[in-house]
Design a protein around this motif. Structure first.
Motif, PDB file in Angstrom:
ATOM      1  N   LYS A  61       0.850  -1.187   0.000  1.00  0.00           N
ATOM      2  CA  LYS A  61       0.000   0.000   0.000  1.00  0.00           C
ATOM      3  C   LYS A  61       0.885   1.236   0.000  1.00  0.00           C
ATOM      4  O   LYS A  61       1.979   1.237   0.555  1.00  0.00           O
ATOM      5  N   GLY A  62       0.384   2.302  -0.591  1.00  0.00           N
ATOM      6  CA  GLY A  62       1.113   3.562  -0.654  1.00  0.00           C
ATOM      7  C   GLY A  62       0.963   4.376   0.612  1.00  0.00           C
ATOM      8  O   GLY A  62       0.566   5.540   0.578  1.00  0.00           O
ATOM      9  N   THR A  63       1.294   3.755   1.742  1.00  0.00           N
ATOM     10  CA  THR A  63       1.237   4.410   3.050  1.00  0.00           C
ATOM     11  C   THR A  63       2.595   4.245   3.720  1.00  0.00           C
ATOM     12  O   THR A  63       3.403   3.410   3.298  1.00  0.00           O
ATOM     13  N   ALA A  64       2.842   5.011   4.777  1.00  0.00           N
ATOM     14  CA  ALA A  64       4.095   4.853   5.514  1.00  0.00           C
ATOM     15  C   ALA A  64       4.211   3.417   6.019  1.00  0.00           C
ATOM     16  O   ALA A  64       5.274   2.793   5.925  1.00  0.00           O
ATOM     17  N   ASP A  97      -3.823   4.363  -1.720  1.00  0.00           N
ATOM     18  CA  ASP A  97      -4.913   4.185  -0.766  1.00  0.00           C
ATOM     19  C   ASP A  97      -5.892   5.351  -0.784  1.00  0.00           C
ATOM     20  O   ASP A  97      -6.879   5.337  -0.069  1.00  0.00           O
ATOM     21  N   SER A  98      -5.631   6.364  -1.611  1.00  0.00           N
ATOM     22  CA  SER A  98      -6.558   7.492  -1.760  1.00  0.00           C
ATOM     23  C   SER A  98      -6.157   8.283  -2.999  1.00  0.00           C
ATOM     24  O   SER A  98      -5.137   7.995  -3.628  1.00  0.00           O
ATOM     25  N   VAL A  99      -6.970   9.281  -3.307  1.00  0.00           N
ATOM     26  CA  VAL A  99      -6.654  10.142  -4.452  1.00  0.00           C
ATOM     27  C   VAL A  99      -5.740  11.295  -4.040  1.00  0.00           C
ATOM     28  O   VAL A  99      -5.296  12.068  -4.888  1.00  0.00           O
ATOM     29  N   TYR A 127      -5.571   4.701  -7.088  1.00  0.00           N
ATOM     30  CA  TYR A 127      -6.785   4.479  -6.313  1.00  0.00           C
ATOM     31  C   TYR A 127      -7.986   4.647  -7.248  1.00  0.00           C
ATOM     32  O   TYR A 127      -8.040   5.586  -8.040  1.00  0.00           O
ATOM     33  N   VAL A 128      -8.936   3.730  -7.149  1.00  0.00           N
ATOM     34  CA  VAL A 128     -10.131   3.772  -8.000  1.00  0.00           C
ATOM     35  C   VAL A 128     -11.354   3.841  -7.080  1.00  0.00           C
ATOM     36  O   VAL A 128     -11.774   2.810  -6.528  1.00  0.00           O
ATOM     37  N   PRO A 129     -11.920   5.037  -6.880  1.00  0.00           N
ATOM     38  CA  PRO A 129     -13.066   5.167  -5.980  1.00  0.00           C
ATOM     39  C   PRO A 129     -14.229   4.242  -6.338  1.00  0.00           C
ATOM     40  O   PRO A 129     -14.901   3.716  -5.448  1.00  0.00           O
ATOM     41  N   ASP A 145      -5.764   4.944 -16.312  1.00  0.00           N
ATOM     42  CA  ASP A 145      -4.511   4.898 -15.559  1.00  0.00           C
ATOM     43  C   ASP A 145      -4.255   3.524 -14.935  1.00  0.00           C
ATOM     44  O   ASP A 145      -3.115   3.120 -14.754  1.00  0.00           O
ATOM     45  N   VAL A 146      -5.306   2.756 -14.656  1.00  0.00           N
ATOM     46  CA  VAL A 146      -5.132   1.393 -14.151  1.00  0.00           C
ATOM     47  C   VAL A 146      -4.631   0.482 -15.264  1.00  0.00           C
ATOM     48  O   VAL A 146      -3.729  -0.334 -15.063  1.00  0.00           O
TER      49      VAL A 146
END
Length: 170
Positions: A61-64, A97-99, A127-129, A145-146
């Motif tokens: 995931k694109g988080t810390a 994980d978000s836009v 991220y795809v809402p 983009d996906v």
């Protein structure tokens, strides 16, 4: 599955028989990435990162939190590459994980990992809402983009001396 209107030729073919996909942590998006690479891909437990004869894809995931775990897994991959348990550097897929833009910690960790992955390129799965409200995200038409991210991922997995030799410093 990954149809895009007016895309033309579609995704590049995947010219490898088997791809190991490993989640760097729980909830990373490993199953989605595995399905993007079907039928060649299979999920592999983190403890079995010794894919001597098949390409390896790491998912985080694109988080810390996600990039902390990706860094730890990359350290393990460096060891396995050095001792012959991996034949090439892995591909790293970062699942947004978000836009919102990446926080500074995430940006810094991606920069640190970028030189150690195949092709010196991190694949960013946006991220795809709309996926939040469907039971099967890959059953709907994927946003441009996906599809582009899937094409980049497939390209990095192609048998090529450039992609296989670039990456992890010994």
């Amino acid at each position: 599955m990954f149809k895009r209107q007016n895309r033309g030729s579609g995704l590049p073919p995947l010219l490898v028989a088997s791809v190991a996909v490993v989640g760097c942590h729980g909830g990373a998006g490993t199953t989605t990435v595995t399905r993007m690479l079907a039928p060649a891909a299979h999920e592999t437990p983190l403890q079995q990162i010794a894919t001597q004869y098949e390409p390896l894809v790491l998912v985080a995931k694109g988080t810390a939190y996600g990039l902390k775990h990706a860094t730890e897994v990359m350290n393990f991959c460096r060891h396995n590459l050095r001792y012959g348990f991996l034949s090439a550097p892995p591909v790293l897929v970062i699942v947004a994980d978000s836009v919102q833009p990446d926080p500074p910690t995430v940006k810094a960790r991606i920069r640190l990992l970028q030189d150690d992955v195949r092709g010196k390129s991190v694949v960013r799965l946006p991220y795809v809402p709309a996926w939040r409200d469907v039971d099967d995200p890959l059953s709907v038409t994927a946003p441009r983009d996906v599809v582009d991210a899937a094409a980049t991922l497939r390209q990095l997995l192609q048998p090529s001396s450039t992609h296989h030799t670039q990456g992890i410093r010994r």
